[in-house]
Design a protein around this motif. Structure first.
Motif, PDB file in Angstrom:
ATOM      1  N   UNK A 164       0.803  -1.212   0.000  1.00 31.91           N
ATOM      2  CA  UNK A 164       0.000   0.000   0.000  1.00 31.91           C
ATOM      3  C   UNK A 164       0.839   1.268   0.000  1.00 31.91           C
ATOM      4  N   UNK A 210       5.236   2.864  -0.766  1.00 31.93           N
ATOM      5  CA  UNK A 210       6.592   2.499  -1.196  1.00 31.93           C
ATOM      6  C   UNK A 210       7.434   2.022  -0.023  1.00 31.93           C
ATOM      7  N   UNK A 239       6.544  -1.425   0.498  1.00 37.23           N
ATOM      8  CA  UNK A 239       7.179  -2.306  -0.497  1.00 37.23           C
ATOM      9  C   UNK A 239       8.601  -2.654  -0.064  1.00 37.23           C
ATOM     10  N   UNK A 264      10.573  -6.468  -8.470  1.00 42.91           N
ATOM     11  CA  UNK A 264       9.733  -6.264  -9.647  1.00 42.91           C
ATOM     12  C   UNK A 264       8.391  -6.959  -9.521  1.00 42.91           C
ATOM     13  N   UNK A 314       6.537  -6.814  -6.928  1.00 48.76           N
ATOM     14  CA  UNK A 314       5.692  -6.085  -5.982  1.00 48.76           C
ATOM     15  C   UNK A 314       5.169  -4.813  -6.644  1.00 48.76           C
ATOM     16  N   UNK A 315       3.864  -4.673  -6.646  1.00 45.16           N
ATOM     17  CA  UNK A 315       3.233  -3.469  -7.180  1.00 45.16           C
ATOM     18  C   UNK A 315       2.837  -2.575  -6.011  1.00 45.16           C
ATOM     19  N   UNK A 316       2.904  -1.264  -6.219  1.00 45.57           N
ATOM     20  CA  UNK A 316       2.466  -0.351  -5.167  1.00 45.57           C
ATOM     21  C   UNK A 316       1.121   0.228  -5.590  1.00 45.57           C
ATOM     22  N   UNK A 375      -1.850   2.130  -3.674  1.00 42.33           N
ATOM     23  CA  UNK A 375      -2.234   2.632  -2.356  1.00 42.33           C
ATOM     24  C   UNK A 375      -3.712   2.426  -2.067  1.00 42.33           C
ATOM     25  N   UNK A 409      -9.344  14.227  -6.725  1.00 45.82           N
ATOM     26  CA  UNK A 409      -8.459  13.891  -7.846  1.00 45.82           C
ATOM     27  C   UNK A 409      -7.297  13.012  -7.401  1.00 45.82           C
ATOM     28  N   UNK A 410      -6.920  13.084  -6.133  1.00 45.89           N
ATOM     29  CA  UNK A 410      -5.759  12.313  -5.696  1.00 45.89           C
ATOM     30  C   UNK A 410      -6.101  10.850  -5.439  1.00 45.89           C
ATOM     31  N   UNK A 411      -7.244  10.595  -4.843  1.00 48.34           N
ATOM     32  CA  UNK A 411      -7.547   9.233  -4.402  1.00 48.34           C
ATOM     33  C   UNK A 411      -8.943   8.824  -4.838  1.00 48.34           C
ATOM     34  N   UNK A 470      -9.831   4.086  -9.181  1.00 48.38           N
ATOM     35  CA  UNK A 470      -8.458   4.072  -9.668  1.00 48.38           C
ATOM     36  C   UNK A 470      -7.712   2.877  -9.075  1.00 48.38           C
ATOM     37  N   UNK A 521      -5.922  -0.216 -11.139  1.00 45.54           N
ATOM     38  CA  UNK A 521      -4.524  -0.622 -10.999  1.00 45.54           C
ATOM     39  C   UNK A 521      -4.422  -2.062 -10.503  1.00 45.54           C
ATOM     40  N   UNK A 577      -4.739  -4.358 -13.401  1.00 46.08           N
ATOM     41  CA  UNK A 577      -3.483  -4.521 -14.155  1.00 46.08           C
ATOM     42  C   UNK A 577      -2.649  -5.625 -13.500  1.00 46.08           C
ATOM     43  N   UNK A 585      -2.448  10.831  -6.305  1.00 49.47           N
ATOM     44  CA  UNK A 585      -2.423  11.236  -7.699  1.00 49.47           C
ATOM     45  C   UNK A 585      -2.516  10.096  -8.682  1.00 49.47           C
ATOM     46  N   UNK A 612       3.273   0.389 -11.974  1.00 52.41           N
ATOM     47  CA  UNK A 612       3.197   0.356 -10.521  1.00 52.41           C
ATOM     48  C   UNK A 612       4.305  -0.459  -9.888  1.00 52.41           C
ATOM     49  N   UNK A 613       4.914  -1.392 -10.656  1.00 52.84           N
ATOM     50  CA  UNK A 613       5.984  -2.177 -10.034  1.00 52.84           C
ATOM     51  C   UNK A 613       7.362  -1.621 -10.380  1.00 52.84           C
ATOM     52  N   UNK A 636      10.763  -0.125  -9.871  1.00 50.08           N
ATOM     53  CA  UNK A 636      11.658  -0.083  -8.716  1.00 50.08           C
ATOM     54  C   UNK A 636      12.712   0.969  -8.998  1.00 50.08           C
TER      55      UNK A 636
END
Lengths: 439, 300
Positions: A159, A161, A164, A176, A178-180, A182, A356-358, A362, A366, A369, B19, B27-28, B30
């Protein structure tokens, strides 16, 4: 382009879900709702809560399986390794699940289900919601279990960086994978007050569980000092917990009964009304992977003062949050800075910026994906997967391999005694909100 | 500024969560700043072999004290020591301990002396009153169970003992005793009671209980005060104590002597060397994900 999007069949697994309230629970709920809107099929699996056992349907026909396992410690089911295999296998076959998404490293049901899903060949995604240490015995065991679960995972989601970095160090997986993605906040529910509050007195709101981890001891040091320095400041404290006694004692000791109001436990539906009665939101946690409370406060138009821990610096831009070190002196300095910034704050502008931020849509996009990437990874047989467990450690690697082999054998036995053809498959029901989100 | 194919400026990747997805970066992604704030082995103390061996003397010293107590118990149970000599031994030990405490106290105060004296008298009179109870406590239990239980309790006591200090602190010390040090203290007291209950007369029971409890409750305190006062006195005293213990156990029982010798060599030589060897695997990780430590004391 929208029609070519693949539709997934997702099973969300966690020990923590409604009727419990919390960060993980609301994350699973909102994410599932938004994924349903995007046309995927989502089913949730969790343990029984009190008398709530069996299949329930919540908003928008979201199906929840409350499997007949009772929690035994801090809302966690008893770890039985293989006893959840039959019920998990039945759910996976009945709902024709293609991806299993587990939440929260502390949930035993999540780890077990991911292990069974891997054995049965489903794709697996894991989301980690908390930060953990490395040094104390509890963390060491937890990290080893996480290493086991993440040894053979397709993708992981964190959730923030900082989360992560923490997850990669704890489990040893490649960054690689791990996706972030939030968390987000329901900005439609958290709107600012229609009339702006008067500025002659400054109200600081604190809503959190009053425990050590959330910095209740820092509050005990900071509040008297702030009340002494700024005569026009008032505090509203919502929430309950073991440290509430210390805060009451502080109130008595410094005679702050008229300046510090203690509300006790605030139900989730009333959080907004408490937030809009203040100008500044104070968060004194000692550790946070991602603080949703800060998002809720910013969405209601409050300026936030928080400790600089974990993922908090990533959550809001610098003009919406004032950060301080977790020491009383620095927090008092930050509160002073926030009070000086107050005349320039417009709650409505802050709310529209937060929109617009959260947004949960969205987050769902993500996450989709991540699911697409997971589905694209190749299928491997058990023999090809076992080497991934062997590298977990000299003794642990062999133990993990043994656990997986036994799981595979048990699965094969179940296939023989209860063939997949004898399990009825659930027909797809049309979702009530079948349109796709245009954002 | 870098531009991509369409001529749009590429924004630099930022470590932020708001944002939505950052344009141009999945998203991944690094970044090169990944794990930049990680600090490894920041608080690790570099250990020295000679210092480790010298510090292990405290452990050998305590092991020899416990062996001495066991020898006295065995001699008493075999009726080689009678109750009057035991009582004389108790009084000598009491006087010795008292004088050491007074000598090593940083400031001599009459109040402290009176406080210690009162505590000791309460303690002794309590023991004297309770001696008849201990005398008949284990009459119905067989001797074998008693010896086995005593040995296990003493092993637990040695294993869980707090070798860095004393469970009973001198007044003014801050650290709270941990759970394990309390368990070890209780184990030693129960072991003393079990042995005392095997003796013939009440005076025997009183004498042996006084002796055992004196040693188990106050010896760590006395040793702690000596160590704080002067390290060289502590070192010399420990060597003498270990030597005396080995001599006494040699005459008592050969197997016991052998075990004690092996244990002391293991603690003093092998364990420090092993500790230094595995220090190179130490990997302490610190970073922004750590739980913040409060810089002030939370006193309840």
């Amino acid at each position: 382009m929208e029609e070519n999007r693949r539709k997934h069949r997702i099973l969300m697994v966690s020990d923590f879900f409604y009727p419990n309230f919390g960060g993980v629970e609301s994350h699973i709920y909102y994410l599932s709702q938004c994924l349903l809107k995007r046309g995927h099929k989502v089913v949730i699996m969790t343990h029984a809560y009190g008398n709530r056992i069996g299949v329930r349907y919540i908003t928008n026909n979201l199906k929840v399986y409350y499997i007949p396992w009772r929690p035994f410690l801090m809302q966690n089911t008893l770890p039985t390794f293989y006893l959840t295999l039959p019920v998990t296998r039945t759910i996976l076959i009945r709902e024709k699940i293609s991806i299993v998404h587990g939440h929260q490293a502390f949930s035993t049901l999540c780890h077990e289900s991911l292990m069974h899903a891997r054995t049965m060949g489903c794709k697996v995604v894991f989301t980690d919601h908390s930060l953990y240490g490395f040094a104390d015995p509890g963390s060491i065991h937890m990290n080893k279990i996480l290493q086991f679960t993440l040894a053979d995972i397709d993708h992981a989601i964190c959730v923030s960086h900082t989360s992560k970095e923490n997850t990669v160090l704890r489990s040893g997986i490649k960054p690689e994978t791990v996706f972030v993605v939030p968390n987000a906040v329901d900005t439609a529910m958290f709107t600012p007050a229609s009339t702006q509050l008067g500025r002659d007195e400054v109200v600081i709101v604190v809503i959190s569980r009053l425990v050590y981890r959330k910095g209740a001891d820092l509050l005990v040091e900071v509040i008297p000092e702030v009340c002494r320095l700024f005569p026009n400041v008032r505090f509203i404290i919502g929430g309950d917990g073991p440290k509430r006694v210390r805060l009451e004692e502080m109130r008595e000791k410094f005679s702050l009964q008229d300046r510090v109001e203690m509300l006790g436990a605030v139900p989730h539906s009333q959080v907004r009304s408490v937030l809009i009665s203040g100008h500044i939101f104070l968060n004194s946690s000692l550790t946070e992977a991602f603080c949703i409370a800060i998002l809720e406060a910013a969405s209601c138009g409050l300026l936030t003062v928080s400790t600089r821990v974990g993922g908090v610096p990533e959550v809001l831009p610098e003009d919406m949050i004032v950060l301080a070190e977790p020491a009383p002196k620095d927090m008092v300095r930050a509160i002073q800075e926030a009070i000086d910034m107050l005349p320039n704050i417009d709650p409505q502008i802050m709310h529209s910026r937060m929109k617009t931020y959260y947004s949960w849509h969205d987050v769902a996009k993500r996450t989709e994906i991540v699911y697409d990437c997971a589905m694209n990874s190749s299928n491997k047989s058990i023999l090809q997967r076992l080497p991934r467990y062997l590298i977990c450690g000299a003794w642990a690697g062999k133990l993990f391999c043994l656990v997986m082999i036994i799981n595979f054998i048990l699965w094969r036995l179940l296939e023989f005694f209860q063939p997949a053809e004898s399990i009825d498959e659930v027909p797809d029901m049309l979702s009530l909100c079948n349109y796709e989100d245009e954002s | 500024m870098e531009t991509d194919n369409q001529g749009q400026p590429c924004q630099k990747w930022k470590k932020k969560a708001y944002g939505g997805i950052q344009p141009g970066y999945p998203d991944n992604h690094t970044d090169s700043t990944f794990l930049q704030e990680m600090i490894t082995n920041a608080n690790v103390v570099k250990r020295d072999l000679s210092k480790a061996i010298l510090d292990s003397i405290s452990i050998s010293q305590y092991v020899s004290i416990v062996s001495l107590v066991v020898s006295i118990w065995t001699h008493t149970l075999n009726s080689k020591i009678d109750e009057h000599s035991l009582l004389k031994l108790d009084i000598c030990l009491l006087a010795l301990g008292f004088s050491v405490l007074l000598v090593t106290a940083p400031s001599f105060s009459l109040q402290l002396l009176v406080k210690y004296f009162l505590n000791i008298s309460f303690f002794t009179s309590g023991l004297y009153v309770l001696a008849p109870v201990y005398h008949t406590l284990t009459r119905s239990i067989s001797s074998d169970s008693i010896w086995a239980l005593t040995v296990s309790l003493l092993v637990i006591h040695l294993f869980l003992h707090d070798y860095s200090g004393s469970t009973i602190r001198p007044p003014g010390a801050l650290n709270n005793p941990k759970l394990t040090s309390n368990i070890s203290l209780n184990a030693s007291i129960v072991a003393s009671v079990l042995i005392a209950s095997r003796l013939p007369s009440r005076l025997h029971v009183f004498a042996i209980m006084l002796f055992s409890l004196q040693v188990f409750l106050f010896a760590p305190l006395v040793m702690f005060c000596v160590k704080k006062y002067s390290f060289r006195v502590h070192l010399g005293f420990s060597f003498v104590l270990v030597g005396v213990t080995l001599a006494i156990t040699y005459q008592l029982h050969r197997l016991f002597f052998g075990t004690l010798l092996v244990l002391i060599v293991f603690i003093s030589v092998i364990c420090p060397y092993w500790l230094i060897r595995i220090q190179e695997y130490k990997f302490e990780i610190n970073g922004p994900w750590d739980e913040a430590k409060l810089c002030f004391d939370i006193s309840e």
